[in-house]
Design a protein around this motif. Structure first.
Motif, short mmCIF file in Angstrom:
data_model
loop_
_atom_site.label_atom_id
_atom_site.label_comp_id
_atom_site.label_asym_id
_atom_site.label_seq_id
_atom_site.Cartn_x
_atom_site.Cartn_y
_atom_site.Cartn_z
N ALA B 133 -25.28 13.68 99.49
CA ALA B 133 -24.02 14.17 98.62
C ALA B 133 -24.80 15.59 98.21
O ALA B 133 -25.70 15.71 97.61
CB ALA B 133 -23.66 13.00 97.57
N SER B 134 -23.75 16.59 97.90
CA SER B 134 -24.12 17.80 97.31
C SER B 134 -22.99 18.32 96.42
O SER B 134 -23.08 19.29 96.03
CB SER B 134 -24.16 19.12 98.48
N ASP B 135 -22.51 17.19 96.29
CA ASP B 135 -21.14 17.83 95.14
C ASP B 135 -21.09 16.67 94.09
O ASP B 135 -21.28 15.45 94.47
CB ASP B 135 -19.88 17.79 95.78
N LEU B 136 -20.69 16.95 92.93
CA LEU B 136 -20.97 15.84 91.66
C LEU B 136 -19.95 14.79 91.89
O LEU B 136 -20.48 13.50 91.88
CB LEU B 136 -20.71 16.61 90.33
N VAL B 137 -18.88 15.19 92.39
CA VAL B 137 -17.67 14.08 92.77
C VAL B 137 -18.43 12.99 93.59
O VAL B 137 -18.31 11.86 93.53
CB VAL B 137 -16.49 14.49 93.08
N MET B 138 -18.90 13.54 94.73
CA MET B 138 -19.44 12.78 95.92
C MET B 138 -20.50 11.85 95.34
O MET B 138 -20.73 10.70 95.57
CB MET B 138 -19.74 13.56 97.09
N LEU B 139 -21.25 12.63 94.65
CA LEU B 139 -22.72 12.04 93.99
C LEU B 139 -22.25 10.73 93.26
O LEU B 139 -22.60 9.66 93.50
CB LEU B 139 -23.49 12.94 93.11
N PHE B 140 -21.34 11.02 92.41
CA PHE B 140 -20.95 9.85 91.39
C PHE B 140 -20.19 8.71 92.19
O PHE B 140 -20.50 7.40 92.07
CB PHE B 140 -20.12 10.21 90.30
N LEU B 141 -19.37 9.26 93.11
CA LEU B 141 -18.51 7.88 94.09
C LEU B 141 -19.38 7.34 94.85
O LEU B 141 -19.37 6.03 94.80
CB LEU B 141 -17.74 8.92 94.96
N SER B 142 -20.26 8.07 95.34
CA SER B 142 -21.33 7.34 96.40
C SER B 142 -22.03 6.31 95.61
O SER B 142 -22.33 5.19 95.88
CB SER B 142 -22.07 7.99 97.19
N LEU B 143 -22.63 6.72 94.49
CA LEU B 143 -23.47 5.85 93.59
C LEU B 143 -22.71 4.74 93.30
O LEU B 143 -23.34 3.69 93.05
CB LEU B 143 -23.78 6.83 92.25
N GLU B 144 -21.67 4.84 92.70
CA GLU B 144 -20.91 3.75 92.06
C GLU B 144 -20.35 2.80 93.39
O GLU B 144 -20.58 1.67 93.16
CB GLU B 144 -19.58 4.29 91.61
N PHE B 181 -25.07 8.74 82.91
CA PHE B 181 -25.30 9.69 83.87
C PHE B 181 -24.00 10.53 84.01
O PHE B 181 -24.08 11.86 84.41
CB PHE B 181 -25.35 8.80 85.07
N LEU B 182 -22.65 9.96 84.07
CA LEU B 182 -21.61 10.71 84.15
C LEU B 182 -21.42 11.79 83.40
O LEU B 182 -20.69 13.01 83.52
CB LEU B 182 -20.33 9.84 84.39
N TYR B 183 -21.63 11.52 81.94
CA TYR B 183 -21.72 12.30 80.85
C TYR B 183 -22.46 13.53 81.19
O TYR B 183 -22.11 14.75 81.24
CB TYR B 183 -22.11 11.71 79.64
N GLY B 184 -23.76 13.05 81.84
CA GLY B 184 -24.73 14.34 82.11
C GLY B 184 -23.94 15.29 83.07
O GLY B 184 -24.15 16.53 83.35
N LEU B 185 -23.29 14.41 84.08
CA LEU B 185 -22.73 15.44 85.23
C LEU B 185 -21.66 16.40 84.60
O LEU B 185 -21.52 17.33 85.31
CB LEU B 185 -22.39 14.53 86.21
N SER B 186 -20.98 15.53 83.98
CA SER B 186 -19.65 16.48 83.19
C SER B 186 -20.49 17.54 82.56
O SER B 186 -19.61 18.43 82.44
CB SER B 186 -19.09 15.78 82.21
N LEU B 187 -21.56 17.50 81.96
CA LEU B 187 -22.03 18.46 80.98
C LEU B 187 -22.46 19.79 81.90
O LEU B 187 -22.17 20.79 81.83
CB LEU B 187 -23.34 18.01 80.18
N LEU B 188 -22.95 19.31 83.11
CA LEU B 188 -23.32 20.26 84.17
C LEU B 188 -22.16 21.05 84.76
O LEU B 188 -22.07 22.45 84.78
CB LEU B 188 -23.99 19.54 85.38
N PHE B 189 -21.05 20.19 84.88
CA PHE B 189 -19.83 21.16 85.39
C PHE B 189 -19.46 22.08 84.18
O PHE B 189 -18.94 23.16 84.42
CB PHE B 189 -18.52 20.11 85.53
N GLY B 190 -19.40 21.38 82.78
CA GLY B 190 -19.19 22.21 81.75
C GLY B 190 -20.00 23.65 81.70
O GLY B 190 -19.51 24.75 81.61
#
Lengths: 544, 499
Positions: B133-144, B181-190
């Motif tokens: 995974a190299s995208d935040l969405v795919m990252l979280f999706l695959s993780l879940e 974790f998702l909160y952290g990812l959203s911060l990165l996006f922000g």
């Protein structure tokens, strides 16, 4: 040499171990119905082990003679009988390279003798015979590998390979009272030392690389790095202690890390318990050969590669070795258990080896090299004799034994011979080994300079105090001999269980005794090659 | 991204393992319906063999195509990045999945349930995607995807209290960590305005240069993400779920979680931390991970010393192993040896752990319990299994000639190369500590008298796994060159794209 002698010597026991493990086991067989089949299967295992160790012994003898001839002809090679160098993990410079020199050739012979006689003496073991001999052969292979390894990673590989079979052998087939405790202590203690030394070696590799040298883990490359001064680079110590060179910082860790296996005080504690708890053959390898691994590695990797560190630290490490010699012999004096006497005697005599390294001149270090061989064979002989007594008497309590020379005269003779060797009696290898160490100590007191420029005259004091150790050695050896083998034999107590030993046992005792006498009477068969191996190292240390 | 026409092979090659897994999933569901309940063990064998085939295809195709120009950038809209790191970790995950399904065939309560294997495949699919995974969405999706499947698998034995408890605990911990974790990812996006991790280093670098608030924000994001990663790799202080879940879950699930899930999580951790954080932030996350590594190793080993249940012991051992692997991650930014050591170690770890758990399955099927004391006398009852367990435990302890020795050596070499000599020494001392409890289990097998005479029995599938893993551990421990070169290759190509 094109024929891979050293590889064969090391790997024949491994192949034999694998073959043994693949043979059918006795699981599921009923002892009452299939007794003959079980006996056949066990004999097969023993014969395979004996043949494998015998082949390795004969090849070791051939290599030994080869090195002897080469040294006599005046050859000045660093290493003989080289195998390799082949790449193993090329990206980190790890390769497969084997070779012997004047110091390691006697060790090969020692391993061969101790392993072959050990197999012969273990002929009577009946519990899980397959596993015993398989692990024993793995242990032997590991030990051989350390002595012939010319790639430092390979040395560590075999060093640690030899340790876990020790654990299994002692814990499973050892003396029930202390075997679990002793085996665990031994394993963890030895591993801590060697693993810290491994980190030191990794650091040496990278420091040399940073200095711009093309490095592999080969010993030759490390020697080149040393000559180029890579280890004299100064580093800032933490806590404001100032500057110190790499060699000076790491030498104590590497030397003492390996020294743990050589039984250097205060890290010797694993040794007596380990010796006593182990089954006879394992004690023979343990005291006879394994402890020499530590001394050998301390020399090869500690002293030879970091001579600056050796010059700085050996002058205080020699005090530890002195404690070994004297303290070890004093404790051996007061033991009630026959085997503990020998165990502590090992601690004491190995102290002499480390003391020999600490003299940093040719004569003292030659003595240490010879002592490794002499003590190795002697202690193998001792433990063999003790094992034979214990197998029949089922006790090792000295006060309750007595008069055994009447029932097992050859064992008594062998033990007495070993005793004389440990006392350093002339005409036997003990004298040939210990005398040069003392001469070396005296010479060091005259010529050695401490780093601060002060002459190391206290070496003379050390020599004098160490002699006390010799006297006490004589005392405890004679005491044990008199109490156990001479005196009155109480026939009623033993109910006819004390029989003489088997032919195999006698052959083993004879084979070991032969070498003690040979080297004692004609030291020229060993001393020149040890000196030839030591001279380059002593030159590095500035000793003549 | 879509400026030029994309060929079919360019799209399919990077996700070939995932496509294969999906097809395998369909096949398994069909077979589950087709086979009578009695014959459903065959479904497990089909799963295992199928995954091995996919593994072979992955290695072959991966090694052939991984250096193609077309895959130098993230593909499929930037969702995944196809490089040697992903090929290696795909192999690790697929190997773990294959071996797990083969040993599940021996596990009562699980062996004949086709849906177990189906969910296992879904978990493997999720973990596979995590490694690339190299995208935040795919990252979280695959993780879940992976996590939820694993929660179900952990609680699979619905009738037993232990398994249900394991499943619930895993779910609660996991869900909470995933939220943070998702909160952290959203911060990165922000902060960066993009979800592609390969595009984040620059904006983040701009954010923190000379800006204390930006640094603060970065650290918060880092900490939140660390919660998620720490949970997945069982690092201290996010490890509390590990002993209970490992002990309660069906043993083959424990084997899978401890190997595949950990490996994929490390792959993700390495990729995210190395690629996202700019070079100026490296000392911060490296130092933090070093501290966590020390705590993890030490706590794992210390708590393992007092365990009497073999699965719990291996759980704490697993925590400690994660600590060792973190040493490699710490060395990552300074030297390629770091990532190579991590990859090699995790590959070794799959073989070793699954070997250990297979023996545990065999013993607990016979004795009905997971206590260490029930291993007594195994060397007499079934010498080969005892020997196999010895190989596994000594490999975990780092003893030659087993793979673990090289694994530890490479990790410590990486640490020393990166200038973390003190960390190497801590790791080394911890290894000694760990050897105590590994040797104790060996002692129980060899020294303690036999208590039971019932035959210890393994089906052919599990026996095959024992042979494969035992030989694998020995081969990796002696002929380490090719595996190390593969790992080093991955590390070197990865290092080339670091910020």
């Amino acid at each position: 040499m094109d024929f891979p002698f050293l590889t064969l010597i090391t790997f024949i026991p491994v192949v034999a171990a694998v073959i043994i493990l693949l043979l059918p086991s006795d699981v599921g067989l009923d002892p009452s119905k299939d007794a003959a089949l079980i006996k056949r299967r066990r004999e097969r295992v023993r014969v395979i082990s004996a043949v494998a160790t015998a082949i390795s012994l004969l090849l070791s003898l051939y290599v030994y003679i080869g090195v002897f001839n080469a040294v006599e002809a005046g050859a000045q090679e660093l290493f003989y009988f080289e195998d390799g160098r082949w790449n193993w993990v090329p990206s980190l410079g790890i390769g497969y390279h084997m070779g012997v020199d004047g110091v390691s050739a006697p060790m090969l012979l020692l391993t061969g003798l101790a392993s072959f006689t050990g197999v012969l003496i273990s002929w009577g073991i009946e519990d899980r015979v397959r596993e015993f001999f398989a692990f024993f052969l793995l242990l032997v292979a590991g030990v051989y590998g350390v002595f012939v390894a010319l790639d430092v990673f390979l040395l560590f590989f075999f060093y640690e390979l030899a340790i876990f079979p020790m654990y299994l052998l002692i814990a499973t087939w050892g003396w029930k009272v202390t075997r679990e405790y002793a085996s665990m202590k031994l394993t963890l203690y030895i591993l801590i030392g060697s693993i810290v030394a491994l980190v030191g070696v990794i650091a040496m590799y990278f420091v040399a690389q940073d200095a711009g040298l093309e490095m592999t883990f080969d010993l030759v490359d490390f020697m080149r790095a040393r000559d180029a001064g890579a280890y004299d680079v100064e580093f800032q110590l933490p806590f404001g202690l100032g500057l110190a060179s790499f060699a000076k910082i790491w030498f104590p860790f590497i030397f003492l890390g390996f020294g743990i296996l050589a039984g250097v005080f205060p890290f010797h504690n694993w040794s007596p318990d380990g010796h006593v708890a182990a089954p006879t053959a394992v004690s023979m390898i343990h005291a006879g050969v394994l402890m020499k691994l530590g001394a050998y590695a301390a020399l090869r990797i500690g002293v030879m590669l970091l001579p600056e560190g050796a010059r700085t630290h050996l002058p205080w490490i020699v005090l530890l070795t002195l404690i070994n010699v004297v303290y070890g012999s004093l404790i051996a004096m007061v033991q009630r258990d026959f085997k503990y006497v020998i165990g502590f005697s090992s601690v004491s005599h190995m102290g002499l080896v480390s003391m020999g390294w600490a003299t940093m001149n040719v004569i003292g270090m030659t003595g240490a090299g010879l002592q490794m061989f002499s003590h190795g064979v002697m202690t193998a002989l001792f433990f063999a004799a003790v094992g034979m007594v214990y197998d029949r008497a089922h006790t090792r309590d000295i006060p309750s034994l007595g008069g055994f020379a009447q029932k097992m005269p050859l064992v008594a003779a062998a033990f007495i011979l070993g005793g004389f060797v440990s006392m350093g009696m002339p005409m036997l290898s003990g004298f040939v080994a210990e005398f040069p160490i003392f001469v070396g100590l005296w010479q060091a007191s005259q010529t050695l300079q401490l780093p601060s420029g002060v002459p190391a005259t206290y070496y003379a004091v050390i020599a004098i105090v160490a002699v006390v150790g010799i006297v006490v050695t004589a005392a405890y050896v004679l005491r044990v001999v008199q109490r156990v083998f001479f005196g009155e034999f109480e026939a009623e107590k033993w109910h006819g269980e004390i029989t003489d030993v088997t032919l195999k046992d006698k052959f083993a005792l004879g084979l070991l005794s032969l070498w003690l006498i040979l080297v004692g009477v004609y030291p020229a068969i060993m001393q020149p090659m040890v000196t030839a191996g030591i001279e380059p190292i002593a030159r590095l240390l500035g000793g003549a | 991204m879509f400026t030029e026409p994309v060929s079919f092979t360019d799209v399919i090659i990077p996700i070939l393992p995932e496509v294969g897994l999906t097809l395998l999933l369909i096949l398994v569901v069909v077979l589950d319906l087709a086979f009578r309940p009695v014959r459903r063990r065959a479904v497990g064998v089909v799963t295992g063999v199928g995954m091995l085939v996919i593994l072979a295809v992955n290695v072959a195709v991966g090694l052939t195509f991984v250096r193609d120009e077309a895959f130098a950038e993230p593909v499929l809209g930037g969702m995944i990045h196809f490089d040697m790191v992903s090929v290696i970790f795909h192999s690790v995950v697929l190997l773990a999945g294959a071996l797990t399904s083969l040993i599940s065939v021996d596990l009562p309560g699980v062996a004949r349930k086709g849906e177990f294997y189906a969910i296992l495949i879904v978990a493997t699919l999720g973990l596979s995607l995590m490694t690339t995974a190299s995208d935040l969405v795919m990252l979280f999706l695959s993780l879940e995807t992976a996590s939820i499947s694993l929660y179900v698998l952990a609680g699979f034995l619905r009738e037993t209290r232990q398994s249900t408890e394991a499943g619930i605990k895993y779910f609660l911990f996991g869900a909470a960590s995933a939220g943070v974790f998702l909160y952290g990812l959203s911060l990165l996006f922000g902060f960066t305005g993009t979800t592609n991790i390969y595009d984040m280093a620059e904006p983040l670098g701009a954010l923190i240069s000379g800006n204390a608030e930006g640094m603060f924000g970065l650290i918060i994001a880092l900490l939140f993400m660390l919660v998620g990663f720490g949970f997945k790799i069982s690092a201290v202080p996010f490890h509390f779920w590990t002993p209970d879940v490992y002990e309660g879950a069906p043993t083959s699930v424990t084997a899978f979680v401890s190997t595949a899930s950990k490996a994929a999580s490390f792959a993700l951790l390495v990729r995210v931390f190395a690629i996202v954080w700019p070079a100026e932030a490296a000392p911060y996350w490296t130092g933090l991970l070093a501290a966590i590594a020390v705590l993890t190793m030490s706590l794992g080993n210390l708590l393992a010393l007092v365990q009497t249940n073999i699965k719990r012991l291996l759980a704490y051992s697993s925590i400690a192993q994660a600590g060792y692997t973190l040493i490699g991650v710490v060395a990552l930014t300074e030297t390629e040896l770091g990532l190579a050591a991590v990859a090699f170690y995790l590959l070794m770890y799959v073989l070793t752990n699954i070997l250990a758990f297979t023996v545990i399955i065999a013993v607990s099927n016979t004795t009905g319990s997971d206590q260490i004391a029930d291993f007594a006398g195994l060397s007499r009852r079934k010498p080969y299994l005892a020997l196999a367990m010895v190989l596994a435990l000594l490999s975990l302890g780092g003893v030659p000639p087993l793979a673990g020795f090289f694994g530890k050596f490479f990790l410590f070499a990486a640490a020393v190369r990166a200038g973390y000599v003190w960390l190497a020494i801590v790791g080394v001392l911890n290894s000694i500590l760990a050897l105590y409890y590994y040797l104790t289990v060996i002692k129980v097998m060899y020294v303690d008298p036999q208590v039971d005479d019932a035959p210890v029995f393994l089906r052919p599938a599990s026996s095959a796994v024992v042979w494969i893993t035992a030989i694998g551990v020995l081969v990796m421990g002696t002929i380490a060159g090719p595996w190390w070169n593969w790992a080093l290759d991955a590390a070197t190509t990865f290092a080339a794209v670091l910020p």
